[in-house]
Each structure stands twice: as structure tokens, then as C-alpha cells.
Motif scaffolding. Structure first.
Motif: not given
Length: 181
Positions: A1-21, A58-61
Motif C-alpha cells: 500500500k502507498h501511504v501519504l504522511v502529511v506533516g510529521s517532520a522533523p521526526h518520521p514517527w508516522l512513517e515508522g508506524i506505516a512501515l511496521a504495518y 498521485v492517489q494513495f491507499d
């Protein structure tokens, strides 16, 4: 699945959760674009300036935003001043979501609407319905409230990671829009 994260800088914690799932690709959209370093995730993670994304949609899941949209249009993060930028931003995100996709959104909700210039907005009975108008609300979590309490930190307060994990569990059963406050 392609995930868009909006506004997590400067620490990519949402990205980490998305990767984990199990996200297979993650795009982070910011006004101040963070730099991804290291080879490990460079093939599945990318960053893009928010305006560039809107010009080249681009469209995201899935789209995830935690404590971001309430600041849009207030100039706090070098974005242009615009009174309804938060509402427009959520409509833009809705257009970027694939049919059947999922949105996780956290914004501060209160009994009354208010704004602290240039800090952020609190959403109440006037602005909140305008903001979520294009979405079908299927799940709402009250982090400190009476109805539902998830992701509680044993030291008091709220554990963002546990709370988002709870929302991911619901998303796997067709949740389109989760709100935390």
C-alpha cells in the motif's frame, strides 16, 4: 500500500508506524521538506513539497496526518496565510485518496471553535463539520474522554503509537476516517 504522511517532520514517527504495518511505499508531504538519509529505506520512502504534490497529484491507499492540518494557513510553518487553508487542505487530501482508501487524522476538538494566531485551531461544532464534509466518519477516539479511551500511557497522558495502532486495527475492517483528540 502507498501511504501519504502529511506533516510529521522533523521526526518520521508516522512513517515508522506505516512501515511496521506493511506499507510498501511512503511519501511524506511537507512545507519544509525533510531529507531522507540512509540506503535502507530510500527505495520505499520519498519526500515532496506540499505544493508540488498538489500540482502533480498521485492517489494513495492511505493518508496519515497527526497534529498538522490545524496549523495550515496560519503561517507558523512558512505556509501562506489563508483562513480556510485547513478545510481546503483536507479536501485536497480527500482528492488524493483512492476509492476505498483510509484516512487517519488527528486534530484538536473542543466544545467551541477557536484559533490562536499563528499557533493553531481547535475544532468545534462550526468548523469541524465543514472540515470533514467529504468523508464518511466511521470511527472516533476520545483519548481523554468518556466514550473510548485507547493508547493510555501508564505515566499519564496519551501514547500516540498505541493509539495509532488501535486505529490501524479498525482500518483493517474498512474504517475510512479516524479522529483523535
Amino acid at each position: 500500500k502507498h501511504v501519504l504522511v502529511v506533516g510529521s517532520a522533523p521526526h518520521p514517527w508516522l512513517e515508522g508506524i506505516a512501515l511496521a504495518y506493511g506499507a510498501s511505499k511512503i511519501t511524506t508531504s511537507e512545507y519544509q521538506v525533510p531529507e531522507i538519509t540512509g540506503i535502507k529505506y530510500s527505495t520505499i520512502m520519498s519526500t515532496i513539497h506540499h505544493e508540488t504534490l498538489l500540482m502533480n497529484p498521485v492517489q494513495f491507499d492511505m493518508i496519515m496526518s497527526y497534529s498538522s492540518l490545524e496549523h495550515d494557513g496560519l503561517g507558523r510553518y512558512h505556509d501562506p496565510i489563508a483562513p480556510d487553508a485547513d478545510i481546503q487542505q483536507l479536501r485536497n487530501l480527500y482528492d488524493l485518496l483512492k476509492p476505498g482508501g483510509h484516512m487517519i487524522l488527528q486534530v484538536p476538538l473542543r466544545e467551541t471553535d477557536d484559533i490562536t494566531m499563528n499557533e493553531g485551531r481547535h475544532y468545534g461544532p462550526i468548523r469541524y463539520p465543514r472540515m470533514i464534509a467529504p468523508f464518511q466518519l466511521e470511527a472516533m477516539y476520545y483519548l481523554g474522554g468518556i466514550e473510548i479511551k485507547v493508547g493510555e500511557d501508564p505515566n499519564g497522558g496519551v501514547d500516540k503509537v498505541k493509539t495509532l495502532k488501535e486505529c490501524f486495527k479498525i482500518m483493517n475492517s474498512k474504517c475510512n476516517f479516524c479522529v483523535f483528540f
